[in-house]
Design a protein around this motif. Structure first.
Motif, short mmCIF file in Angstrom:
data_model
loop_
_atom_site.label_atom_id
_atom_site.label_comp_id
_atom_site.label_asym_id
_atom_site.label_seq_id
_atom_site.Cartn_x
_atom_site.Cartn_y
_atom_site.Cartn_z
N UNK A 32 7.28 -0.97 9.08
CA UNK A 32 6.56 -1.26 7.85
C UNK A 32 5.53 -2.36 8.06
N UNK A 33 4.33 -2.14 7.57
CA UNK A 33 3.28 -3.15 7.73
C UNK A 33 2.22 -2.96 6.67
N UNK A 34 1.29 -3.89 6.63
CA UNK A 34 0.23 -3.94 5.60
C UNK A 34 -1.11 -4.02 6.31
N UNK A 35 -2.06 -3.25 5.81
CA UNK A 35 -3.38 -3.20 6.43
C UNK A 35 -4.42 -3.16 5.33
N UNK A 36 -5.51 -3.89 5.47
CA UNK A 36 -6.57 -3.92 4.46
C UNK A 36 -7.92 -3.78 5.15
N UNK A 37 -8.68 -2.78 4.71
CA UNK A 37 -10.05 -2.58 5.18
C UNK A 37 -11.01 -2.78 4.02
N UNK A 38 -12.21 -3.21 4.35
CA UNK A 38 -13.25 -3.36 3.33
C UNK A 38 -14.54 -2.73 3.84
N UNK A 39 -15.52 -2.67 2.97
CA UNK A 39 -16.83 -2.16 3.37
C UNK A 39 -17.48 -3.03 4.43
N UNK A 40 -16.95 -4.23 4.64
CA UNK A 40 -17.49 -5.14 5.65
C UNK A 40 -16.59 -5.22 6.88
N UNK A 41 -15.54 -4.40 6.93
CA UNK A 41 -14.66 -4.39 8.09
C UNK A 41 -13.23 -4.77 7.73
N UNK A 42 -12.29 -4.65 8.69
CA UNK A 42 -10.90 -5.01 8.43
C UNK A 42 -10.76 -6.50 8.13
N UNK A 43 -9.81 -6.85 7.28
CA UNK A 43 -9.57 -8.25 6.95
C UNK A 43 -8.62 -8.87 7.97
N UNK A 55 -12.73 -1.84 -1.17
CA UNK A 55 -11.60 -2.44 -0.47
C UNK A 55 -10.46 -1.43 -0.48
N UNK A 56 -9.80 -1.27 0.67
CA UNK A 56 -8.80 -0.23 0.85
C UNK A 56 -7.49 -0.89 1.33
N UNK A 57 -6.43 -0.80 0.52
CA UNK A 57 -5.12 -1.33 0.88
C UNK A 57 -4.25 -0.19 1.41
N UNK A 58 -3.63 -0.41 2.57
CA UNK A 58 -2.74 0.59 3.15
C UNK A 58 -1.43 -0.07 3.54
N UNK A 59 -0.32 0.55 3.17
CA UNK A 59 0.96 0.03 3.61
C UNK A 59 1.82 1.19 4.11
N UNK A 60 2.69 0.89 5.03
CA UNK A 60 3.44 1.93 5.74
C UNK A 60 4.74 2.27 5.03
N UNK A 61 4.72 2.22 3.71
CA UNK A 61 5.84 2.70 2.91
C UNK A 61 5.26 3.16 1.57
#
Length: 696
Positions: free
Chosen positions: A82-93, A119-125
């Motif tokens: 399980x993890x958290x990932x955030x991408x934006x129009x300016x690149x990954x945070x 802004x795009x939030x992704x989590x592995x659950x």
């Protein structure tokens, strides 16, 4: 002007302070007095076992604050990452910025530039919610903002639209001030208009479901900067916790591929026969290395798996599970063991759930002796056979079994030797299960999610016959954080609510001769907040949200001078002890003082002492209650109804000896003598022996 100074009254201490007394373990080491430290002792061991279990570990990098090196030695293996990932129009945070708009703190934020950011939030659950609230601000050039706006919320990589808000005018509420479009004011810019946005999105029945990502699109001509302060998800009116730390996963994950490593300190030079590595995302090529000084390394095994390189991993991290067992033909010797990925491949990062090192040597923890009898007649349970473990799913439902001696759950409790009193984090530090968070950046090796879960303390102890012979035996907890359920010999005594609320339980009917079992389930703060990393490059915003649980250890969420403390100081942080009485007890003494007419080191003080008196019987109790402050004495009769608890005050209007008395003052270092008085209370009726209030 009236000057008010602090008159310090400390119970049961010497009547004056000696300047040459300095019972300290050193600056920055708590507790300062060695007599107050109940940490276990680490000693060598020669039994064949997993030498890496609960040993401190370091990593080359980590994906976030949760999936750190600590978790490869915590004794837990998992098959789900399980993890958290955030991408934006300016690149990954970067990891210090990924939680900024989901941490519950309205002052932290994610900032996006331009008229059409996302802004795009992704989590592995998967997460279930039926509504979303978004708080944001937009800074814009009002001469160009003439084309309306559109805000879109979607999931499934933008294939499924959840909500759209749009209009021909401007969104939100115009604020009565102008700001710079550069939040750090590093560039020259003309102050612009700013609007506050409050977006409420309730999903219809067709769109409610479990999602594992969330994409926010913002469109408005003339917009220069969007600041998203809060994204809140709800399900059936209850807030859904989106924080990655709320989903515990026992694994280290690197922040990238290529050469990465994890190092484990066995504590001392040891004999090693076998290693087991439980990979969730295995590298194609890796080595096992050994060192005596953590500097010069010798390779003892190299492993290659070219089939892994053929797999393509996306940003969600494809799991390539593999358990590797390294059997050594001859034992090898060393203190530090390092697993190092040595070749780059298509994988973006690696994940290791557990590293076991089997052999003889290393260190084990021996418990500190129980403190036992104190001068005030209480029996301290500080030190002793306390153990501590992380709670897994539904384990808290076994508290009845855990608090009994002859149960399989009690016999298999495991965990680490705990330090009581101390925080959970300190207990792990004292057995060297984590690196020292005060050194270098070792705080980043400690998992945020590991210490966010509930923890269970368990101890066995024997009650002295002198206590068992009394009418009432009380169990005291002078401080836990944040909340706790207390079980004794299979019976729930009750709950303690809050870090500064003392627990007091009448344990008489449940105590017995021989071994008694006490189990305490500690619950973490409800409003936990996110990690605030304080460095010279990134000071970040203050924590804030843990204040919703006040009174508690407010600054532990991260403040101006301090990075976030893992576990937020949860644990049994103050004394645990037994006391006895014959039906009436006293406690929680307090003395309020007002000082006037200060002359030199002294002043005139008016004092109001109070103390809580409790009747533990089903009959009326007539007692005498006496108190003293140095040579000043005061006494009054008290009638207590059955089971009554009352705060009794000695008003200076009724006791003239407490009014306008010339007293020595306590002065800070360099200003005068830190003078202390002996003070206390006792019951003067026929109840015996006399029961003095405990020190607080």
């Amino acid at each position: 002007m009236l000057k008010v100074f602090l008159l310090a009254i400390l119970l049961a201490l010497s009547s004056s302070a000696r300047a040459d007394e300095d019972p300290s373990r050193g600056i920055g080491i708590y507790p300062g007095n060695p007599a107050e430290c109940f940490a276990p002792t680490l000693v060598g061991d020669t039994t064949f076992r997993n030498l890496a279990l609960n040993r401190r570990a370091w990593h080359s990098s980590s994906h976030d604050y949760n999936l750190t090196a600590q978790l490869v030695t915590d004794g837990y293996t998992t098959s789900k990452l399980g993890f958290w990932w955030v991408e934006t129009s300016e690149g990954p945070l970067p990891k210090y910025d990924r939680e900024s708009c989901i941490d519950g703190n309205e002052y932290s934020r994610n900032s996006l530039s331009g008229p059409h950011p996302w802004i795009h939030f992704l989590w592995n659950h998967t997460t279930l919610f039926d509504s979303i609230n978004i708080s944001a601000q937009v800074v814009y050039d009002d001469s160009k903002a003439i084309g309306g706006y559109r805000i879109r919320i979607s999931d499934d990589d933008d294939r499924h639209c959840l909500f759209v808000e749009e209009g021909n005018d401007l969104p939100g509420e115009l604020l009565p001030y102008r700001v710079h479009s550069d939040p750090n004011k590093q560039t020259e810019s003309t102050p612009m208009a700013v609007r506050r946005l409050a977006i409420g999105c309730r999903l219809n029945q067709q769109t409610v479901g479990t999602v594992d990502d969330l994409l926010l699109h913002f469109d408005m001509e003339g917009a220069a900067l969007w600041s998203i302060t809060e994204v809140r998800a709800f399900y059936r009116g209850q807030r859904v916790d989106l924080m990655p730390s709320s989903q515990f996963c026992s694994a280290w994950m690197s922040d990238g591929g290529g050469e990465q490593w994890v190092t484990v300190d066995l504590g001392r030079r040891s004999e090693i026969s076998q290693l087991k590595a439980f990979w969730l995302m295995a590298p194609a090529q890796w080595q096992v290395e050994l060192s005596d000084d953590n500097q010069d390394w010798t390779t003892i095994s190299s492993l290659n798996d070219t089939t892994l390189a053929a797999h393509q991993a996306d940003r969600r991290c494809l799991c390539l599970e593999k358990t590797a067992v390294v059997n050594l033909p001859q034992p090898v010797y060393g203190r530090y063991v390092r697993v190092r990925a040595t070749a780059d491949n298509c994988l973006q990062r690696y994940a290791l759930s557990e590293l076991e090192v089997w052999g003889r040597g290393g260190l084990v923890a021996q418990e500190h002796p129980v403190e036992g009898w104190r001068a005030d007649g209480t029996y301290s349970l500080n030190g002793g056979a306390w153990r501590l473990r992380h709670e897994w799913t539904n384990y808290g439902g076994l508290m009845e079994q855990l608090s009994q001696e002859d149960t399989s759950e009690g016999r298999s409790f495991g965990g680490i030797v705990a330090t009581v009193p101390a925080t959970v984090l300190t207990s792990y530090l004292n057995v060297e299960a984590i690196p020292d968070p005060n050194y270098d950046d070792d705080l980043m090796m400690i998992s945020e999610s590991f210490f966010r879960q509930p923890f269970i303390y368990r101890t066995t102890f024997q009650v002295p016959d002198e206590l068992l012979s009394r009418r009432h035996v009380m169990l005291h907890f002078d401080g836990i954080n944040w909340k706790a359920d207390v079980w004794l010999n299979g019976h729930c005594l009750g709950r303690i609510e809050g870090a500064f609320h003392r627990g007091l339980f009448d344990a008489t009917r449940w105590l017995k001769a021989g071994n008694n079992v006490l189990a305490v389930r500690i619950v973490n703060n409800q409003n936990y907040g996110g990690v605030k990393e304080k460095t010279s490059l990134n000071t970040g915003f203050n924590g804030g949200i843990i204040g919703a649980d006040n009174p508690t250890f407010h600054a532990s969420v991260g403040w101006d001078w301090i990075s976030t403390v893992r576990g937020r100081n949860m644990g049994i942080w103050n004394d645990v002890y037994l006391s006895a009485n014959d039906g009436v007890s006293i406690g929680d003494p307090l003395l309020l003082s007002k000082v006037e007419d200060v002359k030199g080191a002294d002043g005139t003080a008016t004092m109001t002492p109070t103390v809580v008196v409790r009747n533990h019987t089903d009959s009326l109790q007539q007692i005498g209650l006496r108190g003293w402050i140095g040579d000043i004495q005061f006494e009054r009769p008290v009638a207590l109804q059955p089971y009554e608890e009352r705060e009794v005050a000695f008003s200076p209007d009724d006791f003239p000896q407490l009014k306008n008395r010339q007293m020595h003052l306590w002065w800070p270092n360099g200003y005068g003598i830190p003078y202390l008085y002996k003070a206390g209370y006792e019951i003067t009726s026929n109840l015996s022996p006399r029961n003095r209030a405990p020190r607080i």
